[in-house]
Design a protein around this motif. Sequence first.
Motif, PDB file in Angstrom:
ATOM      1  N   LYS A  46       7.810   0.608  -7.083  1.00 65.38           N
ATOM      2  CA  LYS A  46       7.565  -0.813  -7.358  1.00 65.38           C
ATOM      3  C   LYS A  46       7.637  -1.666  -6.097  1.00 65.38           C
ATOM      4  O   LYS A  46       6.815  -2.564  -5.917  1.00 65.38           O
ATOM      5  CB  LYS A  46       8.589  -1.285  -8.393  1.00 65.38           C
ATOM      6  N   HIS A  47       8.639  -1.412  -5.225  1.00 58.08           N
ATOM      7  CA  HIS A  47       8.825  -2.264  -4.053  1.00 58.08           C
ATOM      8  C   HIS A  47       8.869  -1.451  -2.767  1.00 58.08           C
ATOM      9  O   HIS A  47       9.498  -0.398  -2.725  1.00 58.08           O
ATOM     10  CB  HIS A  47      10.165  -3.017  -4.127  1.00 58.08           C
ATOM     11  N   GLY A  57       9.074   2.696  13.236  1.00 59.68           N
ATOM     12  CA  GLY A  57       8.996   1.980  11.966  1.00 59.68           C
ATOM     13  C   GLY A  57       9.667   2.750  10.854  1.00 59.68           C
ATOM     14  O   GLY A  57       9.938   3.943  10.980  1.00 59.68           O
ATOM     15  N   GLY A  58       9.959   2.029   9.763  1.00 58.47           N
ATOM     16  CA  GLY A  58      10.567   2.660   8.598  1.00 58.47           C
ATOM     17  C   GLY A  58      10.214   1.874   7.356  1.00 58.47           C
ATOM     18  O   GLY A  58       9.598   0.799   7.435  1.00 58.47           O
ATOM     19  N   MET A  59      10.608   2.395   6.194  1.00 55.41           N
ATOM     20  CA  MET A  59      10.327   1.710   4.923  1.00 55.41           C
ATOM     21  C   MET A  59      11.366   2.142   3.906  1.00 55.41           C
ATOM     22  O   MET A  59      11.746   3.311   3.866  1.00 55.41           O
ATOM     23  CB  MET A  59       8.928   2.118   4.424  1.00 55.41           C
ATOM     24  N   VAL A  60      11.796   1.187   3.088  1.00 58.60           N
ATOM     25  CA  VAL A  60      12.635   1.525   1.937  1.00 58.60           C
ATOM     26  C   VAL A  60      11.784   1.335   0.690  1.00 58.60           C
ATOM     27  O   VAL A  60      11.100   0.324   0.554  1.00 58.60           O
ATOM     28  CB  VAL A  60      13.894   0.626   1.832  1.00 58.60           C
ATOM     29  N   LEU A  61      11.822   2.315  -0.208  1.00 56.07           N
ATOM     30  CA  LEU A  61      11.178   2.162  -1.507  1.00 56.07           C
ATOM     31  C   LEU A  61      12.253   2.082  -2.584  1.00 56.07           C
ATOM     32  O   LEU A  61      13.264   2.782  -2.518  1.00 56.07           O
ATOM     33  CB  LEU A  61      10.249   3.350  -1.813  1.00 56.07           C
ATOM     34  N   THR A  62      12.015   1.218  -3.563  1.00 58.72           N
ATOM     35  CA  THR A  62      12.909   1.126  -4.725  1.00 58.72           C
ATOM     36  C   THR A  62      12.119   0.603  -5.922  1.00 58.72           C
ATOM     37  O   THR A  62      11.160  -0.154  -5.760  1.00 58.72           O
ATOM     38  CB  THR A  62      14.130   0.208  -4.454  1.00 58.72           C
ATOM     39  N   ASN A  63      12.559   0.999  -7.113  1.00 53.24           N
ATOM     40  CA  ASN A  63      11.951   0.474  -8.338  1.00 53.24           C
ATOM     41  C   ASN A  63      12.776  -0.674  -8.913  1.00 53.24           C
ATOM     42  O   ASN A  63      12.394  -1.244  -9.931  1.00 53.24           O
ATOM     43  CB  ASN A  63      11.835   1.591  -9.393  1.00 53.24           C
ATOM     44  N   ASP A  64      13.900  -0.982  -8.256  1.00 52.81           N
ATOM     45  CA  ASP A  64      14.826  -1.966  -8.811  1.00 52.81           C
ATOM     46  C   ASP A  64      14.650  -3.337  -8.141  1.00 52.81           C
ATOM     47  O   ASP A  64      14.763  -3.467  -6.918  1.00 52.81           O
ATOM     48  CB  ASP A  64      16.265  -1.457  -8.609  1.00 52.81           C
ATOM     49  N   ASP A  65      14.398  -4.364  -8.944  1.00 49.51           N
ATOM     50  CA  ASP A  65      14.100  -5.708  -8.413  1.00 49.51           C
ATOM     51  C   ASP A  65      15.265  -6.283  -7.608  1.00 49.51           C
ATOM     52  O   ASP A  65      15.071  -6.856  -6.536  1.00 49.51           O
ATOM     53  CB  ASP A  65      13.779  -6.687  -9.562  1.00 49.51           C
ATOM     54  N   GLU A  66      16.498  -6.134  -8.126  1.00 50.82           N
ATOM     55  CA  GLU A  66      17.657  -6.718  -7.447  1.00 50.82           C
ATOM     56  C   GLU A  66      17.924  -5.998  -6.119  1.00 50.82           C
ATOM     57  O   GLU A  66      18.245  -6.638  -5.110  1.00 50.82           O
ATOM     58  CB  GLU A  66      18.880  -6.665  -8.390  1.00 50.82           C
ATOM     59  N   THR A  67      17.767  -4.669  -6.114  1.00 54.62           N
ATOM     60  CA  THR A  67      17.951  -3.910  -4.867  1.00 54.62           C
ATOM     61  C   THR A  67      16.906  -4.357  -3.846  1.00 54.62           C
ATOM     62  O   THR A  67      17.219  -4.537  -2.663  1.00 54.62           O
ATOM     63  CB  THR A  67      17.839  -2.392  -5.137  1.00 54.62           C
ATOM     64  N   ALA A  96       0.832  -1.205   0.000  1.00 52.14           N
ATOM     65  CA  ALA A  96       0.000   0.000   0.000  1.00 52.14           C
ATOM     66  C   ALA A  96       0.869   1.260   0.000  1.00 52.14           C
ATOM     67  O   ALA A  96       0.605   2.217  -0.738  1.00 52.14           O
ATOM     68  CB  ALA A  96      -0.920  -0.001   1.216  1.00 52.14           C
ATOM     69  N   PHE A  97       1.933   1.268   0.797  1.00 47.73           N
ATOM     70  CA  PHE A  97       2.789   2.461   0.890  1.00 47.73           C
ATOM     71  C   PHE A  97       3.542   2.687  -0.430  1.00 47.73           C
ATOM     72  O   PHE A  97       3.643   3.814  -0.920  1.00 47.73           O
ATOM     73  CB  PHE A  97       3.767   2.329   2.066  1.00 47.73           C
ATOM     74  N   ALA A  98       4.046   1.583  -1.009  1.00 43.49           N
ATOM     75  CA  ALA A  98       4.757   1.694  -2.289  1.00 43.49           C
ATOM     76  C   ALA A  98       3.797   2.195  -3.372  1.00 43.49           C
ATOM     77  O   ALA A  98       4.128   3.100  -4.145  1.00 43.49           O
ATOM     78  CB  ALA A  98       5.368   0.348  -2.675  1.00 43.49           C
ATOM     79  N   ALA A  99       2.592   1.627  -3.409  1.00 41.10           N
ATOM     80  CA  ALA A  99       1.618   2.020  -4.437  1.00 41.10           C
ATOM     81  C   ALA A  99       1.260   3.496  -4.316  1.00 41.10           C
ATOM     82  O   ALA A  99       1.166   4.208  -5.321  1.00 41.10           O
ATOM     83  CB  ALA A  99       0.356   1.159  -4.322  1.00 41.10           C
ATOM     84  N   GLN A 100       1.085   3.978  -3.099  1.00 42.87           N
ATOM     85  CA  GLN A 100       0.695   5.376  -2.918  1.00 42.87           C
ATOM     86  C   GLN A 100       1.797   6.332  -3.405  1.00 42.87           C
ATOM     87  O   GLN A 100       1.516   7.475  -3.742  1.00 42.87           O
ATOM     88  CB  GLN A 100       0.382   5.644  -1.436  1.00 42.87           C
ATOM     89  N   HIS A 101       3.043   5.857  -3.430  1.00 35.54           N
ATOM     90  CA  HIS A 101       4.143   6.695  -3.918  1.00 35.54           C
ATOM     91  C   HIS A 101       4.506   6.376  -5.372  1.00 35.54           C
ATOM     92  O   HIS A 101       5.414   6.991  -5.925  1.00 35.54           O
ATOM     93  CB  HIS A 101       5.380   6.534  -3.023  1.00 35.54           C
ATOM     94  N   VAL A 155       8.497  11.480  -4.107  1.00 36.34           N
ATOM     95  CA  VAL A 155       9.784  11.097  -3.529  1.00 36.34           C
ATOM     96  C   VAL A 155       9.735   9.572  -3.332  1.00 36.34           C
ATOM     97  O   VAL A 155       8.658   8.997  -3.178  1.00 36.34           O
ATOM     98  CB  VAL A 155      10.062  11.822  -2.195  1.00 36.34           C
ATOM     99  N   GLY A 156      10.898   8.961  -3.384  1.00 35.58           N
ATOM    100  CA  GLY A 156      10.932   7.501  -3.252  1.00 35.58           C
ATOM    101  C   GLY A 156      10.970   6.805  -4.598  1.00 35.58           C
ATOM    102  O   GLY A 156      11.093   5.580  -4.653  1.00 35.58           O
ATOM    103  N   THR A 157      10.863   7.571  -5.700  1.00 36.47           N
ATOM    104  CA  THR A 157      10.865   6.951  -7.029  1.00 36.47           C
ATOM    105  C   THR A 157      12.105   7.341  -7.838  1.00 36.47           C
ATOM    106  O   THR A 157      12.251   6.921  -8.971  1.00 36.47           O
ATOM    107  CB  THR A 157       9.608   7.324  -7.834  1.00 36.47           C
ATOM    108  N   TRP A 158      12.983   8.181  -7.256  1.00 31.82           N
ATOM    109  CA  TRP A 158      14.228   8.524  -7.965  1.00 31.82           C
ATOM    110  C   TRP A 158      15.353   7.578  -7.572  1.00 31.82           C
ATOM    111  O   TRP A 158      16.028   7.024  -8.423  1.00 31.82           O
ATOM    112  CB  TRP A 158      14.628   9.974  -7.663  1.00 31.82           C
ATOM    113  N   GLY A 159      15.549   7.437  -6.256  1.00 35.07           N
ATOM    114  CA  GLY A 159      16.642   6.597  -5.783  1.00 35.07           C
ATOM    115  C   GLY A 159      16.130   5.567  -4.794  1.00 35.07           C
ATOM    116  O   GLY A 159      14.928   5.431  -4.594  1.00 35.07           O
ATOM    117  N   THR A 160      17.051   4.846  -4.155  1.00 38.73           N
ATOM    118  CA  THR A 160      16.674   3.943  -3.070  1.00 38.73           C
ATOM    119  C   THR A 160      16.437   4.838  -1.856  1.00 38.73           C
ATOM    120  O   THR A 160      17.296   5.624  -1.483  1.00 38.73           O
ATOM    121  CB  THR A 160      17.796   2.917  -2.812  1.00 38.73           C
TER     122      THR A 160
END
Length: 360
Positions: free
Chosen positions: A47-48, A187-197, A39-44, A166-171
């Motif tokens: 991808k992940h 709590g915290g969260m990491v967002l990334t668009n990269d599958d391997e990361t 949900a958090f990734a989708a709102q931003h 924010v969250g869609t440019w870098g890790t």
Amino acid sequence: MQIPIAKPFIGEEEKQAVVQVLSSGQLSQGPKVAEFESAFAAQHGAKHGIATSNGTTALMAAIMAHDIGPGDEVIIPSFSFFATASCVLSTGARPVFADIDPATFNLSPEAAEAAITPKTKAIMPVHLYGQPADMPRFEAICKKHGLVLLEDAAQAHLSHINGRHVGTWGTTGFSFYPTKNMTTTEGGMVLTNDDETARKLRMIRAQGMNTQYYHEVVGYNFRMTDMAAAVGLVQLGRLPEWTAKRQANAAYFDELLTSVRTPYTKPGHTHVYHQYTVRVPDGVDRDAVAKRLNERGIGVRVYYPLPIHRQPVFQQMGGYENLHLPETEKATAQVFSLPIYPALTEEERDYIVQEINAAC
Ligand SMILES: *Cc1c(COP(=O)(O)O)cnc(C)c1O
């Protein structure tokens, strides 16, 4: 009147969500964490999402996922919360501080580019107070020099530049500490668009395991609990309305505050006002103004009174004694932040305006 700087809100739905998790028997990272990550990734528009125990561990995991460590340098601003630098130090890498743009308080792209050395591996701008840093510029600089782009978005949930969050440019690391724009308690969260990361982040978060009890890398216990995620899911639903309220409070202050310099927002940037931070005019004693306002019941605070490179721990470490960042040092002497939380009443807003305009 007594108006605090922040007022975290926990409603009935959050309480019920926690009780449900406690009754389910699934206490640590489980289905609620997975639901919250999606949900958090989708709102931003990312991808992940990889949930963590707090914002500091989110940033540490983000740095480690790019194999950054001893011998490497990461360029960051010195005008930020200390965790921006401690997460770099924790990986063994060296923080290199660059100055800010005095208009936005965010890391200056020119200053960051000038700080690049052969050891530089990444640049990590902070979206300070909730305004996105100049991410298109940082993206271009990182591409040109072959660097990793990271984001410290601990204060900037849902902020965006022309619709791109924010969250869609870098890790990117986010924080859900109680005073942030939304909370999971800790709590915290990491967002990334990269599958391997994302795959590496999931391992680093949970003891370096890919398959259960097969450890590919050295990992840690950075897990979020399902109780925290259940709170986060409810809060995420409230976040758009809360953000709009923060923005409405900011617009009100922008219009009526006359004695201090109100925040500047770059065209195309959407500020989510984790803090509403003003600057006193040159020659005005900021500490005296803040003290007077505190005595009048307004919980203004100074974020941040001492640049990170001037903190005792960095002064003792060596290599930072002669570093001079004029805009950072000037800002630390002139800024203060005022209450901007969503539940601020009209009466409280009026009182804040009246007292600040009278205070300097
Ligand atoms: C809050 C914050 C952090 C750390 O987050 P925690 O959840 O408190 O660990 C990191 N960077 C910035 C800019 C912050 O404001």
